[in-house]
Design an enzyme around this catalytic site. Structure first.
Site, short mmCIF file in Angstrom:
data_model
loop_
_atom_site.label_atom_id
_atom_site.label_comp_id
_atom_site.label_asym_id
_atom_site.label_seq_id
_atom_site.Cartn_x
_atom_site.Cartn_y
_atom_site.Cartn_z
N LYS A 1 -47.34 -42.13 104.83
CA LYS A 1 -47.53 -42.51 103.43
C LYS A 1 -46.24 -43.08 102.86
CE LYS A 1 -49.60 -40.94 99.12
NZ LYS A 1 -50.43 -39.88 98.52
N CYS B 1 -42.38 -38.75 98.71
CA CYS B 1 -42.48 -38.00 97.45
C CYS B 1 -41.21 -38.22 96.65
CB CYS B 1 -42.67 -36.51 97.70
SG CYS B 1 -42.72 -35.60 96.15
N THR C 1 -55.31 -39.84 90.93
CA THR C 1 -55.28 -39.48 89.51
C THR C 1 -56.68 -39.47 88.89
OG1 THR C 1 -53.07 -40.39 89.40
CG2 THR C 1 -54.17 -40.05 87.30
N ASN D 1 -51.67 -33.55 104.92
CA ASN D 1 -50.44 -34.21 104.48
C ASN D 1 -49.26 -33.27 104.73
OD1 ASN D 1 -48.31 -34.74 102.25
ND2 ASN D 1 -49.53 -36.62 102.24
N ASN E 1 -45.85 -37.20 87.13
CA ASN E 1 -45.80 -35.81 87.59
C ASN E 1 -44.50 -35.56 88.31
OD1 ASN E 1 -46.06 -34.90 90.63
ND2 ASN E 1 -47.05 -36.89 90.45
N ASN F 1 -47.50 -44.35 97.29
CA ASN F 1 -47.21 -43.10 96.62
C ASN F 1 -46.80 -43.49 95.19
OD1 ASN F 1 -46.36 -40.44 95.92
ND2 ASN F 1 -45.88 -40.02 98.06
N SER G 1 -53.54 -37.22 98.49
CA SER G 1 -52.85 -35.95 98.57
C SER G 1 -52.28 -35.52 97.21
CB SER G 1 -51.72 -36.08 99.59
OG SER G 1 -50.97 -34.91 99.62
#
Lengths: 279, 313
Positions: B175, B140, B276, B109, B79, B202, B32
């Protein structure tokens, strides 16, 4: 599915000013033919370099007959340092062309009412994409005024002359025979006025150009090419997004997020939210 | 049949895997946030994917974080995008119909700041038949409320899983974040709460300094670290988790070659997410799939099961 990822062979990679390089690469003719002014290309780092992300560069020339693409870049870090050492014959993996370039179609309708030449403004390596635009407009027989601004020594002057531009050159350090100051000072001193403007350079310069154009013909007649740190360069990572003022069908502005790499890098002056709280 | 599926078939290789009651043509999934249907489809045939895992979507649009959001580091990247997305309505009306043209599984997601947010986005998308599975993003690191906060506390993780479980009959993956003392504790908590699978890892929290600007590179100062450099950490966590839980584990973290995929399958993953690498090479998904087929051919494996069984770690 068009194959945008191609191998390019370095034909020339020359230092044209301290730390500034002009690189010409040989590609498939279709790749060169697909490129439009304002679009960019990604150069992928070689596997052994420990670098992982592609570097985006504005395209400064594309010749479909010769099958060449050119970029002008400044060495600002490890990626560009490695690129600056790439000699003739080096193979580069690139993706090209990427992004949405300048809209030159709108010039046609403008020019039926106003024959004054459009103005192209470049700052530093931002002069590169303007050269591509100047050459394209020369082919379409549109006379052009170019304003080029530099921190130090100017570059690409001969190329802009050959593209038939009326040239105004400025440098922020004293240089013989050219205007001392930035592009805005230079344009103001010349009393420049035009029906349309195109610009590429540092964001601060672009914001100042926007103010200048707003006072002249209105910044809806300005197109700017924005720059941002990118991850992918093709719209998947959303690293390079910026706030944009979009005008719906009723003309009412609405603030939205747009990706510089795929929705741009070219936007109209009146779309850009200059102080978008991101710096 | 896609080009690579034909190649596999000609070699007598079957890449199929199944997890959470769903079969996948191969174990390769996008991770994702590194895949966008329209954009990615310019570079390869999306039907090559085992599953298309789309970018985190929230009930309403999210603006994300200020830029710069991207920094490169040694062998990896940071990021701090912050789950910028156009919201569930846009996703349903624009992204899904496009993706449906392809012969691949669709995993959506889901992102939220609160339990209610996760429930709301699930409600909005649950009726979409095109969606095969949900993936709950409770990991996240780039949002200040919700996100990773749920993934670092077993009770909160379980609470959000139970709330979403009530809303949907679709299988869902949770996740997980690696930014915890023991990821297996969180994995077990979400398994007990009703998750059908877990995906990990993640991004790891990281930072980079810009010597010229005399500031952090990222506007948000810190961000999520990913890329080839994180692979050993991810492998270790996948291995530990696969030993502890009974639900399937989807391995994610630094995968950039066919043999990287093999390592994750060997460590206990049922499938893998590739992230990535798609920034480093827009065609990474198909290159890696082709490399996996080559590896299987060279080593005499005709199914993923055979390959996994050959390892005893």
């Amino acid at each position: 599915m068009t194959n945008k990822i191609v191998m390019a062979e370095v034909r020339m990679n020359r230092e044209i000013a301290p730390g500034v390089y002009h690189l010409q690469m040989l590609v498939e003719k279709e790749t060169a033919a697909a490129a439009r002014p304002g679009q960019f290309l990604n150069v992928y780092p070689e596997a052994g370099s420990r670098l992982i992300l592609p570097r985006p560069f504005g395209i400064c020339s594309a010749d479909p007959d010769a099958g060449t693409l050119e970029i002008v870049y400044e060495v600002v870090g490890r990626g560009t340092e490695i690129l600056s050492a790439a000699g003739e014959g080096t193979l580069l993996k690139i993706a090209a062309p990427l992004g949405r370039g300048f809209d030159t179609e709108s010039l046609k309708s403008l020019r039926t009412n106003d024959a004054r030449p459009p103005v192209l403004i470049g700052g530093g390596v931002g002069c590169g994409p303007m050269l591509f635009l100047a050459r394209t407009l020369q082919r379409e027989q549109v006379p052009v005024t170019a304003v080029l601004g530099f921190r130090d020594r100017p570059f690409l002057i001969r190329e802009f002359r050959e593209a038939g531009c009326t040239l105004l050159t400025a440098s922020e350090t004293e240089q013989e025979g050219i205007f001392s100051g930035n592009v805005i000072d230079c344009m103001t001193a010349a009393g420049l006025s035009a029906p349309a403007y195109f610009a590429c350079g540092p964001r601060g310069m672009l914001a100042a150009v926007d103010a200048y154009v707003s006072a002249d013909c209105g910044d809806e007649f300005l197109q700017v090419s924005l720059e941002e740190r990118m991850g992918c360069g093709y719209g998947v990572c959303v690293g390079c997004s910026t706030r944009i003022r979009e005008y719906g069908e009723n003309g009412q502005p609405q603030t939205v997020r747009r990706k510089i790499c795929t929705d741009g890098p070219v936007f109209r002056g009146n779309e850009v939210i200059w102080d978008d709280g991101t710096r | 049949m896609t080009e690579l599926d034909r190649k596999a078939a000609e070699l007598g290789i079957d890449l199929q895997v199944s997890l959470a009651g769903v079969t996948f043509s191969n174990p390769l999934m996008t991770a994702s946030g590194t895949f966008s249907p329209h954009e990615s489809s310019q570079f390869y045939d999306l039907s090559e994917l085992g599953a298309a895992v789309t970018k985190g979507v929230s009930a309403e649009p999210w603006e994300g974080n200020p830029t710069p959001r991207i920094a490169e580091t040694y062998g990896g990247m940071l990021n701090s995008v912050g789950l910028e997305n156009k919201g569930a309505d846009w996703y349903r009306n624009s992204e899904l119909p496009f993706l449906e043209q392809y012969d691949t599984r669709i995993i959506t997601n889901l992102a939220g700041h609160s339990v209610e947010d996760y429930v709301r986005v699930t409600e909005k998308l649950n009726a979409c038949d095109a969606i095969d599975l949900f993936e709950l993003n409770i990991s996240c690191p780039n949002v200040s409320s919700g996100g990773m906060a749920f993934g670092t506390d077993p009770d909160m993780a379980a609470e959000v899983v139970r709330a979403v479980r009530k809303e949907t009959d679709k299988p869902f993956i949770v996740k997980l974040t690696p930014n915890v003392t023991d990821i297996t504790v969180i994995a077990q908590a979400v398994e007990d709460a009703g998750a059908d699978a877990v995906s990990l890892i993640n991004t790891l929290l990281g930072m980079a300094v810009d010597l010229r600007r005399k500031n952090a590179v990222l506007a948000r100062k810190i961000g999520g670290f990913s890329g080839p450099a994180v692979k050993p950490v991810a492998l270790r966590m996948v291995w530990e988790t696969a030993k502890k839980v009974n639900i399937p584990v989807i391995g994610i973290g630094g995968i950039n070659s066919g043999t990287d995929v093999v390592e994750f399958l060997a460590a206990g993953a049922s499938a893998v997410g590739i992230g990535t690498a798609s920034l480093m090479d827009p065609r990474a998904m198909v290159r890696i799939k082709s490399e996996l087929i080559d590896y299987m051919q060279e080593n005499g494996f005709s199914t993923i099961r055979q390959l996994k069984d050959a390892f005893d770690i």
